[in-house]
Design an enzyme around this catalytic site. Structure first.
Site, PDB file in Angstrom:
ATOM      1  N   ARG A 163       0.827  -1.220   0.000  1.00  0.00           N
ATOM      2  CA  ARG A 163       0.000   0.000   0.000  1.00  0.00           C
ATOM      3  C   ARG A 163       0.858   1.267   0.000  1.00  0.00           C
ATOM      4  NH1 ARG A 163      -2.778  -3.771  -0.769  1.00  0.00           N
ATOM      5  NH2 ARG A 163      -4.725  -4.340   0.286  1.00  0.00           N
ATOM      6  N   SER A 237     -10.664   0.973   3.799  1.00  0.00           N
ATOM      7  CA  SER A 237      -9.895   0.679   5.011  1.00  0.00           C
ATOM      8  C   SER A 237      -9.249   1.964   5.515  1.00  0.00           C
ATOM      9  CB  SER A 237      -8.778  -0.314   4.703  1.00  0.00           C
ATOM     10  OG  SER A 237      -9.325  -1.455   4.102  1.00  0.00           O
ATOM     11  N   GLU A 333      -4.182   4.563   6.476  1.00  0.00           N
ATOM     12  CA  GLU A 333      -3.955   4.371   5.038  1.00  0.00           C
ATOM     13  C   GLU A 333      -4.549   5.582   4.290  1.00  0.00           C
ATOM     14  OE1 GLU A 333      -4.692   0.415   3.142  1.00  0.00           O
ATOM     15  OE2 GLU A 333      -6.128   1.552   1.939  1.00  0.00           O
TER      16      GLU A 333
HETATM   17  P1  FAD Z   1      -7.695  10.154  -4.120  1.00  0.00           P
HETATM   18  O1  FAD Z   1      -8.427   9.744  -2.917  1.00  0.00           O
HETATM   19  O2  FAD Z   1      -8.309  11.252  -4.955  1.00  0.00           O
HETATM   20  O3  FAD Z   1      -6.201  10.429  -3.848  1.00  0.00           O
HETATM   21  C1  FAD Z   1      -5.441   9.524  -3.071  1.00  0.00           C
HETATM   22  C2  FAD Z   1      -3.973  10.000  -3.044  1.00  0.00           C
HETATM   23  O4  FAD Z   1      -3.391   9.876  -4.329  1.00  0.00           O
HETATM   24  C3  FAD Z   1      -3.825  11.472  -2.671  1.00  0.00           C
HETATM   25  O5  FAD Z   1      -2.651  11.650  -1.927  1.00  0.00           O
HETATM   26  C4  FAD Z   1      -3.721  12.168  -4.005  1.00  0.00           C
HETATM   27  O6  FAD Z   1      -3.038  13.406  -3.944  1.00  0.00           O
HETATM   28  C5  FAD Z   1      -2.951  11.149  -4.812  1.00  0.00           C
HETATM   29  N1  FAD Z   1      -3.285  11.206  -6.250  1.00  0.00           N
HETATM   30  C6  FAD Z   1      -4.495  10.969  -6.807  1.00  0.00           C
HETATM   31  N2  FAD Z   1      -4.404  11.050  -8.143  1.00  0.00           N
HETATM   32  C7  FAD Z   1      -3.120  11.358  -8.429  1.00  0.00           C
HETATM   33  C8  FAD Z   1      -2.396  11.606  -9.632  1.00  0.00           C
HETATM   34  N3  FAD Z   1      -3.003  11.551 -10.828  1.00  0.00           N
HETATM   35  N4  FAD Z   1      -1.097  11.910  -9.542  1.00  0.00           N
HETATM   36  C9  FAD Z   1      -0.470  11.972  -8.342  1.00  0.00           C
HETATM   37  N5  FAD Z   1      -1.087  11.758  -7.173  1.00  0.00           N
HETATM   38  C10 FAD Z   1      -2.393  11.463  -7.214  1.00  0.00           C
HETATM   39  N6  FAD Z   1      -7.776   0.595  -1.893  1.00  0.00           N
HETATM   40  C11 FAD Z   1      -7.095  -0.540  -2.142  1.00  0.00           C
HETATM   41  O7  FAD Z   1      -5.859  -0.519  -2.300  1.00  0.00           O
HETATM   42  N7  FAD Z   1      -7.714  -1.746  -2.201  1.00  0.00           N
HETATM   43  C12 FAD Z   1      -9.053  -1.857  -2.040  1.00  0.00           C
HETATM   44  O8  FAD Z   1      -9.579  -2.960  -2.132  1.00  0.00           O
HETATM   45  C13 FAD Z   1      -9.802  -0.670  -1.764  1.00  0.00           C
HETATM   46  N8  FAD Z   1     -11.134  -0.748  -1.536  1.00  0.00           N
HETATM   47  C14 FAD Z   1     -11.818   0.391  -1.244  1.00  0.00           C
HETATM   48  C15 FAD Z   1     -13.210   0.300  -1.026  1.00  0.00           C
HETATM   49  C16 FAD Z   1     -13.947   1.424  -0.749  1.00  0.00           C
HETATM   50  C17 FAD Z   1     -15.429   1.306  -0.502  1.00  0.00           C
HETATM   51  C18 FAD Z   1     -13.309   2.692  -0.734  1.00  0.00           C
HETATM   52  C19 FAD Z   1     -14.114   3.945  -0.497  1.00  0.00           C
HETATM   53  C20 FAD Z   1     -11.945   2.806  -0.945  1.00  0.00           C
HETATM   54  C21 FAD Z   1     -11.183   1.650  -1.194  1.00  0.00           C
HETATM   55  N9  FAD Z   1      -9.797   1.702  -1.408  1.00  0.00           N
HETATM   56  C22 FAD Z   1      -9.102   0.554  -1.697  1.00  0.00           C
HETATM   57  C23 FAD Z   1      -9.078   2.980  -1.319  1.00  0.00           C
HETATM   58  C24 FAD Z   1      -9.093   3.811  -2.629  1.00  0.00           C
HETATM   59  O9  FAD Z   1     -10.132   3.407  -3.455  1.00  0.00           O
HETATM   60  C25 FAD Z   1      -7.782   3.696  -3.389  1.00  0.00           C
HETATM   61  O10 FAD Z   1      -6.716   4.175  -2.606  1.00  0.00           O
HETATM   62  C26 FAD Z   1      -7.806   4.482  -4.718  1.00  0.00           C
HETATM   63  O11 FAD Z   1      -6.676   4.179  -5.479  1.00  0.00           O
HETATM   64  C27 FAD Z   1      -7.884   5.997  -4.500  1.00  0.00           C
HETATM   65  O12 FAD Z   1      -8.144   6.589  -5.745  1.00  0.00           O
HETATM   66  P2  FAD Z   1      -8.683   8.060  -5.879  1.00  0.00           P
HETATM   67  O13 FAD Z   1      -8.629   8.437  -7.309  1.00  0.00           O
HETATM   68  O14 FAD Z   1      -9.996   8.192  -5.221  1.00  0.00           O
HETATM   69  O15 FAD Z   1      -7.560   8.849  -5.088  1.00  0.00           O
HETATM   70  P1  NAP Z   2     -10.602 -10.218   4.601  1.00  0.00           P
HETATM   71  O1  NAP Z   2     -10.749 -11.148   3.445  1.00  0.00           O
HETATM   72  O2  NAP Z   2     -11.617 -10.243   5.701  1.00  0.00           O
HETATM   73  O3  NAP Z   2      -9.145 -10.425   5.226  1.00  0.00           O
HETATM   74  C1  NAP Z   2      -8.693  -9.601   6.307  1.00  0.00           C
HETATM   75  C2  NAP Z   2      -7.269  -9.212   6.075  1.00  0.00           C
HETATM   76  O4  NAP Z   2      -6.461 -10.366   6.089  1.00  0.00           O
HETATM   77  C3  NAP Z   2      -7.086  -8.558   4.741  1.00  0.00           C
HETATM   78  O5  NAP Z   2      -6.925  -7.196   4.946  1.00  0.00           O
HETATM   79  C4  NAP Z   2      -5.898  -9.233   4.098  1.00  0.00           C
HETATM   80  O6  NAP Z   2      -4.773  -8.402   3.921  1.00  0.00           O
HETATM   81  C5  NAP Z   2      -5.514 -10.325   5.059  1.00  0.00           C
HETATM   82  N1  NAP Z   2      -5.526 -11.604   4.318  1.00  0.00           N
HETATM   83  C6  NAP Z   2      -6.569 -12.429   4.121  1.00  0.00           C
HETATM   84  N2  NAP Z   2      -6.187 -13.526   3.430  1.00  0.00           N
HETATM   85  C7  NAP Z   2      -4.871 -13.366   3.174  1.00  0.00           C
HETATM   86  C8  NAP Z   2      -3.896 -14.159   2.525  1.00  0.00           C
HETATM   87  N3  NAP Z   2      -4.194 -15.336   1.980  1.00  0.00           N
HETATM   88  N4  NAP Z   2      -2.641 -13.704   2.460  1.00  0.00           N
HETATM   89  C9  NAP Z   2      -2.312 -12.524   2.997  1.00  0.00           C
HETATM   90  N5  NAP Z   2      -3.191 -11.729   3.626  1.00  0.00           N
HETATM   91  C10 NAP Z   2      -4.453 -12.147   3.723  1.00  0.00           C
HETATM   92  O7  NAP Z   2     -10.463  -8.692   4.053  1.00  0.00           O
HETATM   93  P2  NAP Z   2     -11.548  -7.679   3.526  1.00  0.00           P
HETATM   94  O8  NAP Z   2     -11.560  -6.520   4.400  1.00  0.00           O
HETATM   95  O9  NAP Z   2     -12.823  -8.371   3.172  1.00  0.00           O
HETATM   96  O10 NAP Z   2     -10.870  -7.197   2.163  1.00  0.00           O
HETATM   97  C11 NAP Z   2     -10.695  -8.089   1.101  1.00  0.00           C
HETATM   98  C12 NAP Z   2      -9.579  -7.569   0.200  1.00  0.00           C
HETATM   99  O11 NAP Z   2      -9.940  -6.293  -0.331  1.00  0.00           O
HETATM  100  C13 NAP Z   2      -8.250  -7.368   0.937  1.00  0.00           C
HETATM  101  O12 NAP Z   2      -7.197  -7.699   0.071  1.00  0.00           O
HETATM  102  C14 NAP Z   2      -8.248  -5.892   1.261  1.00  0.00           C
HETATM  103  O13 NAP Z   2      -6.925  -5.348   1.292  1.00  0.00           O
HETATM  104  C15 NAP Z   2      -9.033  -5.308   0.101  1.00  0.00           C
HETATM  105  N6  NAP Z   2      -9.768  -4.107   0.542  1.00  0.00           N
HETATM  106  C16 NAP Z   2      -9.032  -2.974   0.711  1.00  0.00           C
HETATM  107  C17 NAP Z   2      -9.665  -1.817   1.106  1.00  0.00           C
HETATM  108  C18 NAP Z   2      -8.878  -0.531   1.224  1.00  0.00           C
HETATM  109  O14 NAP Z   2      -9.473   0.513   1.355  1.00  0.00           O
HETATM  110  N7  NAP Z   2      -7.580  -0.583   1.173  1.00  0.00           N
HETATM  111  C19 NAP Z   2     -11.032  -1.811   1.366  1.00  0.00           C
HETATM  112  C20 NAP Z   2     -11.716  -2.996   1.215  1.00  0.00           C
HETATM  113  C21 NAP Z   2     -11.076  -4.142   0.793  1.00  0.00           C
HETATM  114  P3  NAP Z   2      -4.604  -7.461   2.632  1.00  0.00           P
HETATM  115  O15 NAP Z   2      -5.433  -6.271   2.915  1.00  0.00           O
HETATM  116  O16 NAP Z   2      -3.163  -7.160   2.681  1.00  0.00           O
HETATM  117  O17 NAP Z   2      -5.026  -8.184   1.420  1.00  0.00           O
END
Ligand code: FAD
Ligand code: NAP
Length: 337
Positions: A163, A237, A333
Site C-alpha cells: 500500500r 480501510s 492508510e
Molecule cells: P484520491 O483519494 O483522490 O487520492 C489519493 C492520493 O493519491 C492522494 O494523496 C492524491 O493526492 C494522490 N493522487 C491521486 N491522483 C493522483 C495523480 N493523478 N497523480 C499523483 N497523485 C495522485 N484501496 C485498495 O488498495 N484496495 C481496495 O480494495 C480498496 N477498496 C476500497 C473500497 C472502498 C469502498 C473505498 C471507499 C476505498 C477503497 N480503497 C481501496 C481505497 C481507494 O479506493 C484507493 O486508494 C484508490 O486508489 C484511491 O483513488 P482516488 O482516485 O480516489 O484517489
Molecule cells: P478479509 O478477506 O476479511 O481479510 C482480512 C485481512 O487479512 C485482509 O486485509 C488481508 O490483507 C488479510 N488476508 C486475508 N487472506 C490473506 C492471505 N491469503 N494472504 C495474505 N493476507 C491475507 O479482508 P476484507 O476486508 O474483506 O478485504 C478483502 C480484500 O480487499 C483485501 O485484500 C483488502 O486489502 C481489500 N480491501 C481494501 C480496502 C482498502 O481501502 N484498502 C477496502 C476494502 C477491501 P490485505 O489487505 O493485505 O489483502
C-alpha cells in the site's frame, strides 16, 4: 482550463465531508497540465492532486489549490498473449477493469470495484484479493509540478511496497501522474489463492473460473461487506494492516489464542487490523454522526452529517485502544488533510 474559487469538495470525496477548496482546477489534458505547471500560478501554494477522493479525509478547508485530474482515454495494444493497456489517469479504475475484461485482457479481475481513478492506483499500489497493482504494472507518465517536464517511471522506479510507493514517500507532492500502462494477458491464468475468494467461488461451485467470473465474485463479496460510498460515506480501510516482527507475533499468540497472522518475507507477520479493532470493542460503534462499520470494522463511516474532525477523533480513539491492548500502532492508510 478554469480556475474556480471557494469550491465545495463534498461531492469530490467519498466520505462526503464538507470542506472548501480555495482554488479548484479541473485538468482534462496533459498539455493543459503542463501549461498550468509552467504558468507560475502554482508556485508557493499548497497543492492537492485529486482523483476520485476515495482515499482522502478532509478535516478542514483546503487553503490552496486542488487539481482534479480528469485526463481520460483507454487504449489496448496486443502482442501475442500480452495485452498492454494504457489509460489516462482520470479514468475510473473499475471502468478500466471492466473495459479490459470486455476486450479479453485479463489480470485486473481481483481488483474489481475498487473506487477511484487510474492515476491514484500506483500512489498506494492498490491491492485486493491477493493481487496488487505492481503485479501488472509496466510504467507511468507524470508531470513534474515544479517545471512541467514529462517523466516516465518504470516499475522499479516506483518503489512499490505494501500500500505504498515512491509517490507516498520521497516524491510525495512532486509529480502528477497523467497516464498508466499495465501488462495484461489473454491467457486463462488466474489467481484465486486468496481464502475469501476461493471460498466464494467454491460456494458458487466454480472450479476453474474465468477472469470475468472472478471479477463478478469479487464484486459480490465487496457489495456484501463494504458500505457503498454513494449511500454511506467512507474511504475503505482507514488503516493499513500492521506488519510486525515474527517474534512479537509469537508473544501475542501466547496471550491471544487465535490471533490471525499472515507470514511475510523477512520474518514479518501481517495482522488484520480489522481483527485488532474488533477485539477492542469498536466494531459497529456509533459516535454522533460517525462510526465503525458493523460488517468490516476497518472502515470508518460518515452517517451523513459527520465532519472530518469527528472521523479523525474517532480514528485516534481507535488507535489508542489498539495500542493499549496490543502495543501495536495502527497507521492510517487514508490521506488526512
Ligand atoms: P484520491 O483519494 O483522490 O487520492 C489519493 C492520493 O493519491 C492522494 O494523496 C492524491 O493526492 C494522490 N493522487 C491521486 N491522483 C493522483 C495523480 N493523478 N497523480 C499523483 N497523485 C495522485 N484501496 C485498495 O488498495 N484496495 C481496495 O480494495 C480498496 N477498496 C476500497 C473500497 C472502498 C469502498 C473505498 C471507499 C476505498 C477503497 N480503497 C481501496 C481505497 C481507494 O479506493 C484507493 O486508494 C484508490 O486508489 C484511491 O483513488 P482516488 O482516485 O480516489 O484517489
Ligand atoms: P478479509 O478477506 O476479511 O481479510 C482480512 C485481512 O487479512 C485482509 O486485509 C488481508 O490483507 C488479510 N488476508 C486475508 N487472506 C490473506 C492471505 N491469503 N494472504 C495474505 N493476507 C491475507 O479482508 P476484507 O476486508 O474483506 O478485504 C478483502 C480484500 O480487499 C483485501 O485484500 C483488502 O486489502 C481489500 N480491501 C481494501 C480496502 C482498502 O481501502 N484498502 C477496502 C476494502 C477491501 P490485505 O489487505 O493485505 O489483502
Amino acid at each position: 482550463m478554469t480556475i474556480q474559487e471557494q469550491v465545495s469538495l463534498k461531492n469530490y470525496n467519498t466520505f462526503g465531508i464538507e470542506a472548501k477548496a480555495h482554488y479548484f482546477i479541473e485538468i482534462t489534458s496533459e498539455v493543459e497540465l503542463i501549461e498550468l505547471c509552467q504558468s507560475g500560478f502554482l508556485a508557493n501554494k499548497n497543492l492537492l492532486i485529486l482523483g476520485g477522493g476515495s482515499n482522502i479525509l478532509f478535516t478542514k478547508d483546503f487553503e490552496g489549490i486542488v487539481i482534479k485530474n480528469s485526463i481520460k482515454g483507454i487504449s489496448f495494444k496486443k502482442s501475442g498473449q500480452l495485452i498492454r493497456v494504457t489509460s489516462g489517469a482520470g479514468t475510473n479504475w473499475h471502468e478500466l477493469v471492466l473495459k479490459s475484461l470486455e476486450y479479453g485482457a485479463n489480470g485486473l479481475e481481483n481488483l474489481s470495484l475498487i473506487p477511484g481513478t487510474v492515476g491514484a492506483s500506483p500512489v498506494q499500489n492498490i491491492g485486493a484479493y491477493g493481487v496488487e497493482l505492481k503485479d501488472v504494472f509496466e510504467s507511468l507518465k507524470a508531470i513534474k509540478i515544479a517545471t512541467g517536464e514529462v517523466a516516465t517511471f518504470t516499475k522499479d522506479q516506483c518503489l512499490f511496497d505494501y500500500r505504498s510507493s515512491v509517490f507516498k514517500n520521497d516524491l510525495k507532492g512532486q509529480f502528477i501522474i497523467t497516464e498508466v500502462t499495465l501488462n495484461l494477458h489473454n491467457s486463462k491464468e488466474t489467481n484465486i489463492s486468496y481464502g475469501a475468494l476461493k471460498s466464494a467461488l467454491n460456494e458458487k461451485k466454480i472450479d476453474n473460473p474465468t477472469s470475468k467470473e472472478i471479477s463478478n465474485t469479487v464484486i459480490d463479496i465487496r457489495q456484501s461487506k463494504l458500505p457503498d460510498p454513494s449511500k454511506i460515506g467512507n474511504a475503505g480501510s482507514f488503516y493499513k494492516n500492521p506488519v510486525i516482527d515474527k517474534s512479537d507475533f509469537t508473544i501475542l499468540q501466547q496471550k491471544y489464542n487465535g490471533i490471525p497472522g499472515f507470514h511475510q518475507p523477512a520474518n514479518k507477520v501481517k495482522i488484520p487490523a480489522a481483527w485488532l479493532i474488533e477485539q477492542t470493542g469498536w466494531k459497529g460503534k456509533k459516535i454522533g454522526n460517525v462510526g465503525v462499520n458493523p460488517t468490516q470494522p476497518l472502515v470508518l463511516v460518515n452517517y451523513g452529517k459527520g465532519t472530518g474532525k469527528e472521523i479523525k477523533d474517532l480514528s485516534i480513539a481507535i488507535q489508542k485502544s489498539v495500542f493499549s491492548k496490543f502495543n501495536i500502532t495502527l497507521e492510517a492508510e487514508v490521506n488526512i488533510y
